[in-house]
Design a protein around this motif. Structure first.
Motif, mmCIF file in Angstrom:
data_model
loop_
_atom_site.group_PDB
_atom_site.id
_atom_site.type_symbol
_atom_site.label_atom_id
_atom_site.label_comp_id
_atom_site.label_asym_id
_atom_site.label_seq_id
_atom_site.Cartn_x
_atom_site.Cartn_y
_atom_site.Cartn_z
ATOM 1 N N ARG A 94 0.766 -1.063 0.032
ATOM 2 C CA ARG A 94 0.105 0.100 -0.134
ATOM 3 C C ARG A 94 0.616 1.195 0.156
ATOM 4 O O ARG A 94 0.294 2.121 -0.604
ATOM 5 N N LYS A 95 1.830 1.089 0.769
ATOM 6 C CA LYS A 95 2.744 2.416 0.703
ATOM 7 C C LYS A 95 4.280 1.925 0.395
ATOM 8 O O LYS A 95 4.521 1.920 -0.858
ATOM 9 N N VAL A 96 4.989 1.735 1.506
ATOM 10 C CA VAL A 96 6.342 1.224 1.264
ATOM 11 C C VAL A 96 6.583 -0.086 2.273
ATOM 12 O O VAL A 96 5.795 -0.215 3.444
ATOM 13 N N PRO A 97 7.454 -1.034 2.112
ATOM 14 C CA PRO A 97 7.668 -2.116 3.247
ATOM 15 C C PRO A 97 7.946 -1.512 4.773
ATOM 16 O O PRO A 97 8.818 -0.459 4.619
ATOM 17 N N ALA A 98 7.371 -2.016 5.540
ATOM 18 C CA ALA A 98 7.541 -1.651 6.949
ATOM 19 C C ALA A 98 7.000 -0.062 7.123
ATOM 20 O O ALA A 98 7.945 0.627 7.753
ATOM 21 N N ALA A 99 5.872 0.248 6.482
ATOM 22 C CA ALA A 99 5.460 1.622 6.574
ATOM 23 C C ALA A 99 5.205 2.266 8.087
ATOM 24 O O ALA A 99 5.022 1.268 8.730
ATOM 25 N N ALA A 100 5.470 3.407 8.212
ATOM 26 C CA ALA A 100 5.486 3.779 9.428
ATOM 27 C C ALA A 100 4.086 4.057 10.191
ATOM 28 O O ALA A 100 3.892 4.066 11.422
ATOM 29 N N ASP A 101 2.937 3.816 9.563
ATOM 30 C CA ASP A 101 1.903 3.866 10.018
ATOM 31 C C ASP A 101 1.186 2.433 9.970
ATOM 32 O O ASP A 101 -0.098 2.222 10.340
#
Length: 389
Positions: free
Chosen positions: A40-47
């Motif tokens: 959805r965003k990037v691997p291990a996304a901050a949210d």
């Protein structure tokens, strides 16, 4: 005349590049399958649930089933550390205590599964760990430590790529529909990917994605409700900043009738300066992780500060950093891992799932390819049986 544009495809498509999804993509690619990992965003996304450098790796469980799974997971972590050339679990040891934690029972379980441990009196534990005020016997696990979630995800994504997997970032799945002998995945911005089989490892976003999957009605009804929380976590500075003393701090789980807390060295998330402390399952409840707002609950902050004053005298009782994170759980706290018609659903639940990462990838690969089985406790029939008792 321009050539027609062909949408990409893969044998297996994994939705979600957290600890579980990246592990599944790695293990499938390692076995020679054509794999795409959509994030959805990037691997291990901050949210999401798999960000940051600080998760507890521990062996202590009241159920020998899970304690033994941790033993198996440790071997899988050893493989990943060897392949990546990185230390992903930093040894700190762990202490478990409190009237509801039952250290003596935990010690008997670790004895069964062959994990090194020691049962200490409260006085012995205070002498060994003077920064903590213990109120019961204490279980000490020297083999426990702190898991770097973000580096672990990136290591597994890199291993998946090295074995031929395609990784797509900023690819948020809006819907999955049947298409011929497989499935068509459509993103929120209209892009399309085709796959023969799907593995859904969407973490706290699973509840809202379930309705957009072509699942049989009976299977969908059997998925247990997920409790999704926006948890609050705080970093408290060590009173003594001597490097050796800071490294000597263990992770802990303390369960008392009045307060359930866990803590661990915060790592690079907050400059290695202190202990990350939180109250267990005390955050704002949500229907899905998309409802998070990242706002700290001031009432919870005061509760945790009061806890630190009472039980953690080795910390300054004023947080120098704070954050929110996504916590998910099933009613029984058992994981979900089941499949139907080429779609595999995985929810290891971030409350205690991180430590099993690469092992869950192996199990997901076994289940989705039909080459192995997964523990019966993870299947939907077991969840429904437990809830009906």
């Amino acid at each position: 005349m321009s050539s027609p544009v062909h949408s990409p495809s893969a044998q297996y498509i994994v939705i979600g590049a957290g600890l579980t999804g990246s592990a599944a993509a790695w293990k499938l690619a390692q076995r020679g399958y054509e794999v795409a990992l959509l994030e959805r965003k990037v691997p291990a996304a901050a949210d999401a649930s798999s960000h940051g450098s600080a998760r507890i790796f521990r062996y202590a469980y009241p159920d020998p089933f899970y304690a033994d799974l941790v033993v198996q997971a440790r071997s899988a972590w050893d493989e990943l550390e060897l392949l990546s050339g990185q230390q992903l679990i930093t040894p700190h040891g762990a202490v478990d205590y409190g009237a509801l934690r039952n250290p003596r029972q935990l010690a008997s379980v670790l004895e069964q599964v062959g994990v090194e441990h020691e049962l200490l009196s409260a006085t012995e534990a205070r002498n060994r760990f003077p920064g903590i005020e213990f109120d019961t016997e204490v279980l000490w696990q020297p083999g426990a430590g702190v898991l770097d979630a973000q580096r672990s995800v990136l290591a597994m994504v890199n291993q998946a790529k090295a074995n031929g997997a395609q990784v797509e970032t900023e690819w948020q799945v809006a819907s999955v529909t049947e298409q011929g002998n497989g499935y068509k995945l459509t993103s929120t911005d209209g892009r399309v990917y085709f796959g023969a089989k799907i593995i859904v490892a969407a973490g706290g976003w699973l509840p809202e994605l379930l309705g957009n999957l072509p699942l049989p009605e009976g299977f969908l009804r059997s998925v247990p409700s997920l409790d999704i929380y926006q948890e609050n976590a705080y970093h408290f500075p060590y009173r003594g900043q001597d490097p050796e003393a800071m490294m000597a701090w263990p992770t802990y789980i303390h369960k008392d009738p009045a307060f359930k807390s866990y803590g661990l060295p915060g790592g690079r998330d907050a400059g290695f300066r202190g202990q990350k402390v939180a109250e267990y399952m005390a955050g704002r409840r949500m229907g899905s992780a998309s409802e998070q707002d990242g706002q700290i609950d001031p009432t919870n902050r005061e509760r945790v500060i009061d806890y630190v004053k009472k039980y953690l005298p080795g910390l300054e009782p004023a947080p120098y950093a704070e954050t929110t994170c996504i916590f998910s759980s099933t009613p029984t706290e058992d994981f979900i891992m089941d499949q139907v018609e080429g779609i595999t659903i995985i929810s290891p639940c971030s409350g205690h799932g991180a430590k099993f990462g690469p092992l869950l990838g192996t199990l997901a690969a076994d289940l989705s390819t039909g080459t192995g089985t997964v523990p019966q406790a993870f299947r939907l029939t077991s969840h429904n049986r437990a809830l009906s008792v």
